[in-house]
Design a protein around this motif. Structure first.
Motif, PDB file in Angstrom:
ATOM      1  N   ILE A 197       1.696 -10.480  -7.680  1.00  0.00           N
ATOM      2  CA  ILE A 197       2.417 -10.508  -8.955  1.00  0.00           C
ATOM      3  C   ILE A 197       1.971 -11.704  -9.778  1.00  0.00           C
ATOM      4  N   GLU A 198       1.822 -12.836  -9.128  1.00  0.00           N
ATOM      5  CA  GLU A 198       1.357 -14.042  -9.812  1.00  0.00           C
ATOM      6  C   GLU A 198      -0.035 -13.817 -10.404  1.00  0.00           C
ATOM      7  N   ASP A 199      -0.927 -13.207  -9.643  1.00  0.00           N
ATOM      8  CA  ASP A 199      -2.279 -12.926 -10.129  1.00  0.00           C
ATOM      9  C   ASP A 199      -2.262 -11.932 -11.287  1.00  0.00           C
ATOM     10  N   LEU A 200      -1.424 -10.911 -11.187  1.00  0.00           N
ATOM     11  CA  LEU A 200      -1.364  -9.899 -12.244  1.00  0.00           C
ATOM     12  C   LEU A 200      -0.844 -10.465 -13.553  1.00  0.00           C
ATOM     13  N   GLU A 201      -0.052 -11.520 -13.486  1.00  0.00           N
ATOM     14  CA  GLU A 201       0.471 -12.121 -14.704  1.00  0.00           C
ATOM     15  C   GLU A 201      -0.636 -12.761 -15.543  1.00  0.00           C
ATOM     16  N   GLU A 202      -1.809 -12.956 -14.946  1.00  0.00           N
ATOM     17  CA  GLU A 202      -2.941 -13.515 -15.679  1.00  0.00           C
ATOM     18  C   GLU A 202      -3.697 -12.462 -16.477  1.00  0.00           C
ATOM     19  N   ASP A 219       5.309  -3.699 -22.052  1.00  0.00           N
ATOM     20  CA  ASP A 219       6.232  -4.412 -21.162  1.00  0.00           C
ATOM     21  C   ASP A 219       5.489  -4.812 -19.880  1.00  0.00           C
ATOM     22  N   ARG A 220       4.987  -6.040 -19.870  1.00  0.00           N
ATOM     23  CA  ARG A 220       4.181  -6.516 -18.734  1.00  0.00           C
ATOM     24  C   ARG A 220       4.935  -6.375 -17.411  1.00  0.00           C
ATOM     25  N   ASP A 221       6.223  -6.751 -17.402  1.00  0.00           N
ATOM     26  CA  ASP A 221       6.998  -6.672 -16.160  1.00  0.00           C
ATOM     27  C   ASP A 221       7.100  -5.231 -15.668  1.00  0.00           C
ATOM     28  N   ALA A 222       7.297  -4.300 -16.586  1.00  0.00           N
ATOM     29  CA  ALA A 222       7.389  -2.889 -16.194  1.00  0.00           C
ATOM     30  C   ALA A 222       6.045  -2.380 -15.662  1.00  0.00           C
ATOM     31  N   LEU A 223       4.944  -2.830 -16.257  1.00  0.00           N
ATOM     32  CA  LEU A 223       3.617  -2.428 -15.772  1.00  0.00           C
ATOM     33  C   LEU A 223       3.374  -2.978 -14.364  1.00  0.00           C
ATOM     34  N   ILE A 224       3.774  -4.222 -14.148  1.00  0.00           N
ATOM     35  CA  ILE A 224       3.622  -4.821 -12.818  1.00  0.00           C
ATOM     36  C   ILE A 224       4.530  -4.106 -11.815  1.00  0.00           C
ATOM     37  N   ASP A 225       5.745  -3.763 -12.231  1.00  0.00           N
ATOM     38  CA  ASP A 225       6.631  -2.992 -11.348  1.00  0.00           C
ATOM     39  C   ASP A 225       6.014  -1.638 -11.001  1.00  0.00           C
ATOM     40  N   PHE A 226       5.363  -1.012 -11.972  1.00  0.00           N
ATOM     41  CA  PHE A 226       4.683   0.264 -11.741  1.00  0.00           C
ATOM     42  C   PHE A 226       3.636   0.100 -10.637  1.00  0.00           C
ATOM     43  N   ILE A 227       2.859  -0.973 -10.717  1.00  0.00           N
ATOM     44  CA  ILE A 227       1.837  -1.252  -9.695  1.00  0.00           C
ATOM     45  C   ILE A 227       2.495  -1.474  -8.335  1.00  0.00           C
ATOM     46  N   MET A 228       3.544  -2.277  -8.305  1.00  0.00           N
ATOM     47  CA  MET A 228       4.226  -2.553  -7.039  1.00  0.00           C
ATOM     48  C   MET A 228       4.786  -1.269  -6.424  1.00  0.00           C
ATOM     49  N   ASN A 229       5.329  -0.390  -7.264  1.00  0.00           N
ATOM     50  CA  ASN A 229       5.845   0.887  -6.762  1.00  0.00           C
ATOM     51  C   ASN A 229       4.731   1.752  -6.189  1.00  0.00           C
ATOM     52  N   LYS A 230       3.580   1.757  -6.836  1.00  0.00           N
ATOM     53  CA  LYS A 230       2.438   2.521  -6.323  1.00  0.00           C
ATOM     54  C   LYS A 230       1.989   1.967  -4.968  1.00  0.00           C
ATOM     55  N   ILE A 231       1.959   0.660  -4.856  1.00  0.00           N
ATOM     56  CA  ILE A 231       1.578   0.041  -3.579  1.00  0.00           C
ATOM     57  C   ILE A 231       2.612   0.386  -2.504  1.00  0.00           C
ATOM     58  N   ASP A 232       3.888   0.281  -2.842  1.00  0.00           N
ATOM     59  CA  ASP A 232       4.934   0.623  -1.872  1.00  0.00           C
ATOM     60  C   ASP A 232       4.812   2.079  -1.420  1.00  0.00           C
ATOM     61  N   ASP A 233       4.508   2.978  -2.367  1.00  0.00           N
ATOM     62  CA  ASP A 233       4.324   4.388  -2.019  1.00  0.00           C
ATOM     63  C   ASP A 233       3.170   4.569  -1.032  1.00  0.00           C
ATOM     64  N   LYS A 234       2.056   3.895  -1.308  1.00  0.00           N
ATOM     65  CA  LYS A 234       0.898   4.013  -0.409  1.00  0.00           C
ATOM     66  C   LYS A 234       1.197   3.403   0.962  1.00  0.00           C
ATOM     67  N   MET A 235       1.907   2.284   0.951  1.00  0.00           N
ATOM     68  CA  MET A 235       2.241   1.635   2.228  1.00  0.00           C
ATOM     69  C   MET A 235       3.162   2.533   3.048  1.00  0.00           C
ATOM     70  N   ALA A 236       4.075   3.233   2.401  1.00  0.00           N
ATOM     71  CA  ALA A 236       4.997   4.121   3.115  1.00  0.00           C
ATOM     72  C   ALA A 236       4.228   5.271   3.766  1.00  0.00           C
ATOM     73  N   GLU A 237       3.138   5.694   3.147  1.00  0.00           N
ATOM     74  CA  GLU A 237       2.334   6.777   3.703  1.00  0.00           C
ATOM     75  C   GLU A 237       1.627   6.383   5.001  1.00  0.00           C
ATOM     76  N   ILE A 238       1.314   5.105   5.148  1.00  0.00           N
ATOM     77  CA  ILE A 238       0.517   4.695   6.306  1.00  0.00           C
ATOM     78  C   ILE A 238       1.312   3.962   7.374  1.00  0.00           C
ATOM     79  N   LYS A 239       2.587   3.700   7.129  1.00  0.00           N
ATOM     80  CA  LYS A 239       3.397   3.002   8.147  1.00  0.00           C
ATOM     81  C   LYS A 239       3.897   3.956   9.186  1.00  0.00           C
TER      82      LYS A 239
END
Length: 89
Positions: free
Chosen positions: A37-42, A69-89
């Motif tokens: 998240i810190e990196d994406l803020e750049e 909305d930068r925060d919403a875009l970053i949340d979108f990315i985090m949700n996509k990552i969470d979705d992918k992580m749920a597929e492989i756990k």
């Protein structure tokens, strides 16, 4: 988006507008997300938006609603990552 499964998980997005990756270790998931998240803020908001449209063309309408909305875009990315992580756990 690419995912490799081993002792850690690698999740990455690489396109014309931005490139990032996150490596999840079993006990440090939240720390990794905080660093990402810190990196994406750049990244400029417009590049995040364009990169996400390139990566997820089927979701352009949803992305258009959060374009400035930068925060919403970053949340979108985090949700996509969470979705992918749920597929492989």
């Amino acid at each position: 988006m690419s995912i490799d499964v081993d002792v850690s998980y690698y999740v990455g997005i690489d396109n014309n507008n931005f490139s990032f990756y996150i490596i999840y270790y079993y006990n440090e998931e939240e720390l990794n997300k905080a660093n990402l998240i810190e990196d994406l803020e750049e990244y400029p908001t417009e590049k995040l938006y364009l990169g996400l449209c390139e990566e997820f063309p089927e979701e352009k309408e949803e992305l258009k609603e959060i374009r400035d909305d930068r925060d919403a875009l970053i949340d979108f990315i985090m949700n996509k990552i969470d979705d992918k992580m749920a597929e492989i756990k």
